[in-house]
Design a protein around this motif. Structure first.
Motif, PDB file in Angstrom:
ATOM      1  N   SER A  40       0.971  -1.210   0.141  1.00 39.64           N
ATOM      2  CA  SER A  40      -0.046  -0.273  -0.247  1.00 39.64           C
ATOM      3  C   SER A  40       0.977   1.302   0.314  1.00 39.64           C
ATOM      4  O   SER A  40       1.574   1.741   0.610  1.00 39.64           O
ATOM      5  N   PRO A  42       0.254   5.527  -0.618  1.00 38.20           N
ATOM      6  CA  PRO A  42      -0.389   6.771  -0.416  1.00 38.20           C
ATOM      7  C   PRO A  42      -0.340   7.523  -2.005  1.00 38.20           C
ATOM      8  O   PRO A  42       0.501   7.638  -2.943  1.00 38.20           O
ATOM      9  N   GLY A  43      -2.001   7.074  -2.914  1.00 38.30           N
ATOM     10  CA  GLY A  43      -2.578   8.076  -3.433  1.00 38.30           C
ATOM     11  C   GLY A  43      -2.693   7.163  -4.499  1.00 38.30           C
ATOM     12  O   GLY A  43      -2.540   6.979  -5.866  1.00 38.30           O
ATOM     13  N   ARG A  45      -4.217   3.143  -5.099  1.00 38.21           N
ATOM     14  CA  ARG A  45      -4.798   1.247  -4.604  1.00 38.21           C
ATOM     15  C   ARG A  45      -3.898  -0.093  -4.476  1.00 38.21           C
ATOM     16  O   ARG A  45      -2.509  -0.372  -5.013  1.00 38.21           O
ATOM     17  N   LYS A  46      -4.051  -0.275  -3.708  1.00 35.70           N
ATOM     18  CA  LYS A  46      -3.107  -1.742  -3.242  1.00 35.70           C
ATOM     19  C   LYS A  46      -3.385  -2.228  -4.217  1.00 35.70           C
ATOM     20  O   LYS A  46      -4.456  -2.986  -4.589  1.00 35.70           O
TER      21      LYS A  46
END
Length: 439
Positions: A40, A42-43, A45-46
């Motif tokens: 993951s 930030p910014g 999707r997983k």
């Protein structure tokens, strides 16, 4: 890919492998596709992090171990095939180089199947095996059938005898403290089966239905549970029921019940023929074993310990499977016999070494004599197996192929042909008469 093999001592050698950079890149791609699913950032999707962002944040080195785990097994297998070696143990791998844009280099210390120097294997002499079926043996077979078809009759007015089946409660303790596995209710125990701690069953003999008794025993010094080994124990025993075998009469009615014959005389004659056939098969197997043993004794082989240990493990699995077919398992057997796994493995070690030696010698003879198995012979064996298992030969082939066992079938048939070859080229000799001395 480049692979070289160098023997360093006996059955040990070093396999050096170099894999091109393109395959390294492919392995890194696979490693990234595996790892990114769990990442993951930030910014994003997983699982949707772009490769450049991932490598900038975590470094490409974070993919190296996964890439090695993906690439190493396949290239090791290819290197083994390329250098025509036969490993018999897990390799000891040392990574020399692995990096993005570079080749992958590693060394593997490998124990391989040993070289076999054959002795004389044609014309070996073995003792002639003779057999006959006596009236006493026919009578013993009839008695076994009687035992098998016996009825269990509840005995209320007599004490238990050896051979009886007693239904008992028992509660064991050492120094007044219960121990794990020492308690049971309404347990069926055949007296004389030696399935309990030495001395237990003998003390139940003579007890009657409803009796209570303290049975005092001592655990063997070699008992598998160290906390109990060598210790005195007391079992409080209650007999609920005694069952005794009631044998059927040996008469024409018995023959009709257990066979296709109308009279006991006809049945006994058929039993004699069956025993003759069994002894003939046993004599054939005895000659085969004698020939193989003698030929193997004349060979020179330095067998790696790993091959012996591997065979011991195979024998342990086979033994456990046989126990399970009898309603027991290895753990129960060890508990009843007072042995440890190590004890059992040590007992099997001599036979395991003999099996490995015999197989290696047979393989070398097959190679020397160009003994091979044809597709027709494979198909014939598949047909035989199909008849035994009530399936088509193609079904059997598919099952073996799915299990990766077709190659093993071919090897087994080659060993059989090699044994046949050795027997055909051996000589049976009369065993020398025992010498007598006159005073």
């Amino acid at each position: 890919m480049k692979a070289t093999w160098e023997k360093i001592e006996k059955n040990l050698g070093v396999l050096e492998v170099e894999v091109d950079a393109e395959r390294v890149a492919s392995a890194l791609d696979k490693a990234f596709n595996k790892v990114v699913k769990q990442v993951s950032v930030p910014g994003f999707r997983k699982g949707k992090v772009p490769r450049p962002i991932f490598e900038k944040r975590y470094g490409v080195e974070s993919l190296y171990q996964d890439a090695i785990d993906i690439l190493l097994p396949e290239v090791y297998s290819e290197a083994v095939d390329q250098t025509d070696i036969f490993p018999v143990d897990r390799p000891d791998v040392e990574i020399d180089q692995f990096a993005k844009g570079e080749t992958f280099k590693f060394k593997a210390k490998v124990t391989v199947k040993p070289e076999v120097t054959l002795g004389d294997y044609k014309g070996v002499e073995v003792p002639a095996v003779k057999f006959e079926v006596t009236d006493e043996e026919v009578a013993e077979e009839l008695e076994r059938l009687q035992q098998r078809h016996a009825e269990l009759v509840v005995v209320d007015d007599e004490p238990a005898q050896s051979g009886d089946i007693t239904v008992i409660d028992f509660d064991g303790s050492v120094d007044g403290v219960q121990f794990e596995g020492g308690q049971a209710e309404r347990y069926s125990l055949e007296l004389g089966s030696n399935s309990f701690i030495p001395g237990f069953e003998e003390q139940v003999v003579g007890m009657a239905t409803g009796d209570f008794k303290d049975v005092e025993v001592t655990f063997p010094e070699t008992y598998h549970a160290e906390e109990l080994a060598g210790k005195a124990a007391v079992f409080k025993v209650k007999v609920h029921e005694i069952k005794r075998k009631q044998l059927p009469e040996l008469d024409d009615e018995f023959a009709k019940d257990v066979s296709e014959f109308d009279t006991l005389a006809e049945f006994k004659e058929d039993l004699k023929k069956q025993l003759e056939g069994r002894k003939e098969s046993e004599a054939k197997a005895a000659r085969e074993n004698a020939v193989v043993e003698k030929v193997a004794e004349g060979a020179t082989i330095d067998i790696p310990e790993s091959m012996i240990q591997s065979e011991v493990q195979n024998m342990m699995r086979d033994f456990d499977n046989r126990l399970r077919n009898q309603g027991m398992n290895l753990e129960m057997f060890l508990s009843f016999s007072g042995q440890t796994t190590e004890d059992l493995q040590e007992q099997m070690k001599t036979d395991a070494e003999k099996r490995v030696r015999n197989n290696l010698v047979l393989e070398q003879i097959a190679k020397t004599e160009n003994i091979e198995v044809s597709e027709d012979e494979i198909n014939e064996e598949l047909n035989t197996m199909g008849e035994a298992y009530k399936r088509s030969a193609e079904e059997i082939r598919s099952i073996l192929a799915a299990n990766g066992s077709l190659g093993s079938l071919r090897e087994e048939l080659a060993l059989r042909k090699t044994i046949d070859f050795l027997v055909e080229n051996s000589k049976e000799v009369e065993a020398p008469a025992a010498e007598t001395t006159e005073e």
